[in-house]
Design a protein around this motif. Structure first.
Motif, PDB file in Angstrom:
ATOM      1  N   LEU A 173       0.828  -1.212   0.000  1.00 58.51           N
ATOM      2  CA  LEU A 173       0.000   0.000   0.000  1.00 58.51           C
ATOM      3  C   LEU A 173       0.862   1.261   0.000  1.00 58.51           C
ATOM      4  N   ALA A 174       2.042   1.177   0.626  1.00 59.83           N
ATOM      5  CA  ALA A 174       2.927   2.344   0.675  1.00 59.83           C
ATOM      6  C   ALA A 174       3.464   2.706  -0.702  1.00 59.83           C
ATOM      7  N   THR A 175       3.544   1.715  -1.579  1.00 60.21           N
ATOM      8  CA  THR A 175       4.062   1.969  -2.929  1.00 60.21           C
ATOM      9  C   THR A 175       2.959   1.890  -3.990  1.00 60.21           C
ATOM     10  N   TYR A 176       1.694   1.871  -3.538  1.00 63.88           N
ATOM     11  CA  TYR A 176       0.583   1.708  -4.476  1.00 63.88           C
ATOM     12  C   TYR A 176       0.453   2.931  -5.398  1.00 63.88           C
ATOM     13  N   ARG A 177       0.228   2.653  -6.690  1.00 62.98           N
ATOM     14  CA  ARG A 177       0.067   3.721  -7.667  1.00 62.98           C
ATOM     15  C   ARG A 177      -1.398   3.842  -8.083  1.00 62.98           C
ATOM     16  N   ARG A 178      -1.806   5.064  -8.296  1.00 58.35           N
ATOM     17  CA  ARG A 178      -3.208   5.302  -8.637  1.00 58.35           C
ATOM     18  C   ARG A 178      -3.600   4.599  -9.934  1.00 58.35           C
ATOM     19  N   GLU A 179      -2.655   4.490 -10.876  1.00 51.40           N
ATOM     20  CA  GLU A 179      -2.989   3.879 -12.164  1.00 51.40           C
ATOM     21  C   GLU A 179      -3.186   2.359 -12.053  1.00 51.40           C
ATOM     22  N   TRP A 180      -2.807   1.777 -10.910  1.00 43.09           N
ATOM     23  CA  TRP A 180      -3.047   0.346 -10.727  1.00 43.09           C
ATOM     24  C   TRP A 180      -4.499   0.033 -10.373  1.00 43.09           C
ATOM     25  N   LEU A 181      -5.232   1.018  -9.848  1.00 41.05           N
ATOM     26  CA  LEU A 181      -6.579   0.757  -9.339  1.00 41.05           C
ATOM     27  C   LEU A 181      -7.520   0.194 -10.402  1.00 41.05           C
ATOM     28  N   PRO A 182      -7.562   0.761 -11.623  1.00 38.77           N
ATOM     29  CA  PRO A 182      -8.454   0.160 -12.634  1.00 38.77           C
ATOM     30  C   PRO A 182      -8.105  -1.301 -12.929  1.00 38.77           C
ATOM     31  N   SER A 183      -6.806  -1.623 -12.975  1.00 43.84           N
ATOM     32  CA  SER A 183      -6.407  -3.001 -13.237  1.00 43.84           C
ATOM     33  C   SER A 183      -6.857  -3.934 -12.112  1.00 43.84           C
ATOM     34  N   ASP A 184      -6.663  -3.502 -10.866  1.00 46.42           N
ATOM     35  CA  ASP A 184      -7.089  -4.318  -9.734  1.00 46.42           C
ATOM     36  C   ASP A 184      -8.614  -4.469  -9.705  1.00 46.42           C
ATOM     37  N   ALA A 185      -9.323  -3.397 -10.055  1.00 42.22           N
ATOM     38  CA  ALA A 185     -10.783  -3.461 -10.049  1.00 42.22           C
ATOM     39  C   ALA A 185     -11.295  -4.441 -11.106  1.00 42.22           C
ATOM     40  N   ILE A 186     -10.746  -4.351 -12.309  1.00 42.85           N
ATOM     41  CA  ILE A 186     -11.162  -5.266 -13.384  1.00 42.85           C
ATOM     42  C   ILE A 186     -10.826  -6.707 -13.006  1.00 42.85           C
ATOM     43  N   ALA A 187      -9.619  -6.900 -12.435  1.00 43.36           N
ATOM     44  CA  ALA A 187      -9.219  -8.253 -12.030  1.00 43.36           C
ATOM     45  C   ALA A 187     -10.142  -8.792 -10.952  1.00 43.36           C
ATOM     46  N   GLY A 188     -10.510  -7.966  -9.981  1.00 45.37           N
ATOM     47  CA  GLY A 188     -11.395  -8.411  -8.911  1.00 45.37           C
ATOM     48  C   GLY A 188     -12.762  -8.822  -9.414  1.00 45.37           C
ATOM     49  N   ILE A 189     -13.318  -8.021 -10.311  1.00 47.35           N
ATOM     50  CA  ILE A 189     -14.650  -8.338 -10.862  1.00 47.35           C
ATOM     51  C   ILE A 189     -14.571  -9.586 -11.741  1.00 47.35           C
ATOM     52  N   THR A 190     -13.503  -9.692 -12.532  1.00 52.39           N
ATOM     53  CA  THR A 190     -13.332 -10.888 -13.373  1.00 52.39           C
ATOM     54  C   THR A 190     -13.181 -12.134 -12.519  1.00 52.39           C
ATOM     55  N   LEU A 191     -12.403 -12.027 -11.435  1.00 49.64           N
ATOM     56  CA  LEU A 191     -12.221 -13.166 -10.539  1.00 49.64           C
ATOM     57  C   LEU A 191     -13.534 -13.555  -9.883  1.00 49.64           C
ATOM     58  N   ALA A 192     -14.364 -12.572  -9.529  1.00 53.79           N
ATOM     59  CA  ALA A 192     -15.673 -12.879  -8.942  1.00 53.79           C
ATOM     60  C   ALA A 192     -16.549 -13.631  -9.941  1.00 53.79           C
ATOM     61  N   ALA A 193     -16.508 -13.189 -11.211  1.00 53.81           N
ATOM     62  CA  ALA A 193     -17.289 -13.874 -12.245  1.00 53.81           C
ATOM     63  C   ALA A 193     -16.822 -15.311 -12.433  1.00 53.81           C
ATOM     64  N   TYR A 194     -15.501 -15.528 -12.287  1.00 52.76           N
ATOM     65  CA  TYR A 194     -14.969 -16.894 -12.369  1.00 52.76           C
ATOM     66  C   TYR A 194     -15.340 -17.688 -11.116  1.00 52.76           C
ATOM     67  N   ALA A 195     -15.296 -17.021  -9.967  1.00 51.40           N
ATOM     68  CA  ALA A 195     -15.457 -17.719  -8.692  1.00 51.40           C
ATOM     69  C   ALA A 195     -16.876 -18.227  -8.467  1.00 51.40           C
ATOM     70  N   ILE A 196     -17.878 -17.521  -8.954  1.00 49.54           N
ATOM     71  CA  ILE A 196     -19.256 -17.927  -8.657  1.00 49.54           C
ATOM     72  C   ILE A 196     -19.556 -19.344  -9.142  1.00 49.54           C
ATOM     73  N   PRO A 197     -19.386 -19.643 -10.426  1.00 41.78           N
ATOM     74  CA  PRO A 197     -19.692 -21.024 -10.841  1.00 41.78           C
ATOM     75  C   PRO A 197     -18.746 -22.056 -10.239  1.00 41.78           C
ATOM     76  N   VAL A 198     -17.471 -21.706 -10.137  1.00 45.19           N
ATOM     77  CA  VAL A 198     -16.500 -22.667  -9.609  1.00 45.19           C
ATOM     78  C   VAL A 198     -16.765 -22.950  -8.130  1.00 45.19           C
ATOM     79  N   SER A 199     -17.062 -21.922  -7.355  1.00 41.42           N
ATOM     80  CA  SER A 199     -17.313 -22.124  -5.926  1.00 41.42           C
ATOM     81  C   SER A 199     -18.584 -22.930  -5.698  1.00 41.42           C
ATOM     82  N   LEU A 200     -19.601 -22.706  -6.514  1.00 38.09           N
ATOM     83  CA  LEU A 200     -20.816 -23.519  -6.409  1.00 38.09           C
ATOM     84  C   LEU A 200     -20.509 -24.984  -6.702  1.00 38.09           C
ATOM     85  N   ALA A 201     -19.690 -25.207  -7.740  1.00 40.31           N
ATOM     86  CA  ALA A 201     -19.352 -26.581  -8.135  1.00 40.31           C
ATOM     87  C   ALA A 201     -18.507 -27.270  -7.072  1.00 40.31           C
TER      88      ALA A 201
END
Length: 565
Positions: free
Chosen positions: A19-47
């Motif tokens: 967090l001490a070295t976090y860059r503002r331009e990383w936030l969109p990448s982390d947000a997209i990755a988090g939402i994509t991971l959630a979309a992957y996790a829902i069916p896999v976690s149910l299974a």
């Protein structure tokens, strides 16, 4: 030395560093990755929850809470935490027998197992036990994964075919399934096969895209519009809305000796799989990985899952690859994923009611078929038979005994295989046309040494292999005639214990009774000290201990030639 900006406690709390070295331009990448991971996790976690024998929402709890826990204490910036196929299968195989058919007790034991995993992880971190996982070699993992993949596939075939299934291990399930072939539900099979084909094609053509959640959505729409539940197609049913109620796991459900093997097996599998994946992503992105810290991250993830009534979680390569490919820069992506999953639990669980279970089985198929790595097994057969045998033992043990017993038996078996290899010394001969000496069993064209037996232990000389080495020399003596010298080359032996020294004493005495000289060469400093302490300097020429075998045998050959001339 730690600077004021990097106090010592930051080593144990990784967010303080990233967090001490976090860059503002990383936030969109982390947000997209988090939402994509959630979309992957829902069916896999149910299974995976279904594979573990637990309600489907419990799998989502694991991703949501485990991700937050790991983000607080985990060392990797791309590793994604959640239920895995191997741990889900272990829970199903172990907890069922302990719960006695009580569904509530089943869920309580699964959560208690997650808590026990967390405790063992913190203990392993405290005592720096990361070295213990090296007992499980890469070859064992190849066999284990193949066995786990086949077992999981067999466990999901009934859901794909629309039959009851049953059985306790791979072969028992296969026999029961063969007897139910006539009861296959064609519609269920068709749904499962179509979903599986779409998953495989999407995985190949659209890597990194939320193919799984798209197929789940299509399956729900088709099932609802066509009224598939009324036609006998099993569906997930109503999933409770809302976030998990946090609470302390129920203690006193099991004796320690019932809970410990399950928790220890989960720790072993979770840590090995998680660290393997984390190392690959750390190397890819160029940052150091503290493998000991991974115990804290894994412990925090399982502690959070336990308090949310989940079951043991781990870092997996497949979900981490999704996270990385979607652009995750830091563990903030896991936090965003957890928020997205929480919103789904609050507002969208009703949409999953008509999800066919055959689709969940297809998702499991698509996730685990790569575990059966036939190429790796064939390569082991060609390159290293010991590694192949270890992998084969792991594979067979998992198929026969289950995940936990299989990996433990394979680890023990691999140790014995290595000990057996270390127990066989090389009996040496001369390579034609050279002054070098090599293993006669490895090179068929080596020339036997006249009047000499030369042997070299390819490991430390210990109580484990001392007797076998002595027997090997005895056999060589019986097969040879006119032996006047036995040379023991210790250049490949980094250590010798008292049993090894006693073996050399016994060998010297036997040879002396035959009027044969024992000569020790290639002894390192520590070996020479112990040999002197044990009185071997009085029986052998200690001046030869520093010499190489080539030098000794070369001089002997020259002296023999001079005497002959």
């Amino acid at each position: 030395m730690n600077t004021p900006s990097n106090p010592a406690w930051t080593r144990f709390f990784p967010p303080a560093e990233w967090l001490a070295t976090y860059r503002r331009e990383w936030l969109p990448s982390d947000a997209i990755a988090g939402i994509t991971l959630a979309a992957y996790a829902i069916p896999v976690s149910l299974a995976y929850a279904a594979l573990a024998g637990l309600p489907p929402q419990v799998g989502v709890y694991g991703y949501m809470l485990g991700g937050i826990g790991y983000a607080l204490l985990g060392a990797s910036r791309q590793l994604a935490i959640g239920p895995t196929s191997a741990i889900s299968l272990m829970i199903a195989a172990t907890v069922g027998a302990l719960a006695g058919g009580d569904a509530v007790r089943y869920a309580q034991i699964a959560s208690l197992a997650a808590f026990a995993v967390a405790v063992l992880c913190f203990i392993a971190w405290l005592f720096k036990l990361s070295v213990l996982v090296r007992l499980v070699s890469d070859s064992i993992l190849v066999g284990f994964k193949a066995g786990a993949g086949l077992t999981i596939i067999m466990s999901q075939l009934p859901s794909l075919l629309g039959v009851p299934g049953g059985g306790h291990n791979f072969f028992d399930r296969a026999i029961k399934l063969a007897g139910q072939v006539g009861a296959i539900h064609p519609l269920v099979l068709g749904i499962g096969v179509v979903a599986l084909l779409l998953l495989l094609v999407g995985e190949r053509r659209l890597p990194g895209k939320p193919v799984g959640i798209t197929i789940v959505a299509l399956a729900i729409i088709v099932a609802t519009v066509l009224g598939l539940p009324a036609l006998g197609v099993p569906v997930t049913g109503k999933i409770p809305e809302g976030l998990p109620a946090l609470g302390i796991p129920t203690f006193g459900l099991l004796e320690f000796d019932d809970l410990f093997p399950l928790a220890a097996g989960c720790v072993l599998l979770a840590y090995i799989e998680g660290v393997s994946a984390a190392r690959s992503f750390a190397a890819k992105h160029g940052y150091p990985l503290d493998v000991r810290q991974e115990f804290l991250g894994l412990g925090a993830a399982n502690l959070a899952a336990a308090f949310g009534h989940g079951y043991p979680v781990a870092g997996g390569l497949s979900q981490s690859a999704v996270n990385d490919n979607a652009g995750a820069r830091t563990p903030l992506a896991l936090v965003i994923c957890s928020v997205a999953l929480g919103l789904c639990l609050l507002f969208f669980t009703g949409l999953l009611t008509n999800l066919p279970k055959a689709v969940l089985a297809a998702i499991v198929f698509a996730a685990v078929y790569r575990l059966v790595d036939v190429r790796a097994l064939l390569r082991m057969w060609q390159v290293s038979r010991i590694d192949f045998y270890a992998a084969a033992i792991a594979l067979g043990s998992v198929l026969l005994l289950g995940i936990l017993q299989g990996v433990l038996l394979a680890s023990i078996a691999s140790i014995f295989l290595l000990l057996a290899r270390a127990s066989r010394p090389n009996v040496l001969g001369r390579l034609p046309g050279s002054g070098r000496y090599s293993d006669s069993a490895r090179h068929e064209d080596v020339e036997p040494l006249v009047g000499i037996i030369a042997f070299r232990p390819e490991a430390s000389l210990l109580y484990i292999n001392a007797e076998t080495i002595l027997e090997t020399v005895r056999v060589a003596l019986e097969k040879s005639s006119g032996v006047r010298l036995v040379a023991c080359d210790l250049s490949a032996s980094p250590y010798i214990d008292l049993a090894g020294a006693r073996m050399l004493h016994e060998l010297h005495d036997e040879l002396a009774s035959r009027k044969v000289t024992l000569c020790i060469v290639g002894a390192h400093a520590q070996l020479r000290d112990l040999l002197r302490s044990e009185g071997l300097a009085e029986k052998t020429d200690s001046g030869q201990w520093l010499r190489s075998l080539d030098s000794l045998l070369g001089d002997d050959q020259a002296a023999t030639a001079q005497r002959t001339a």
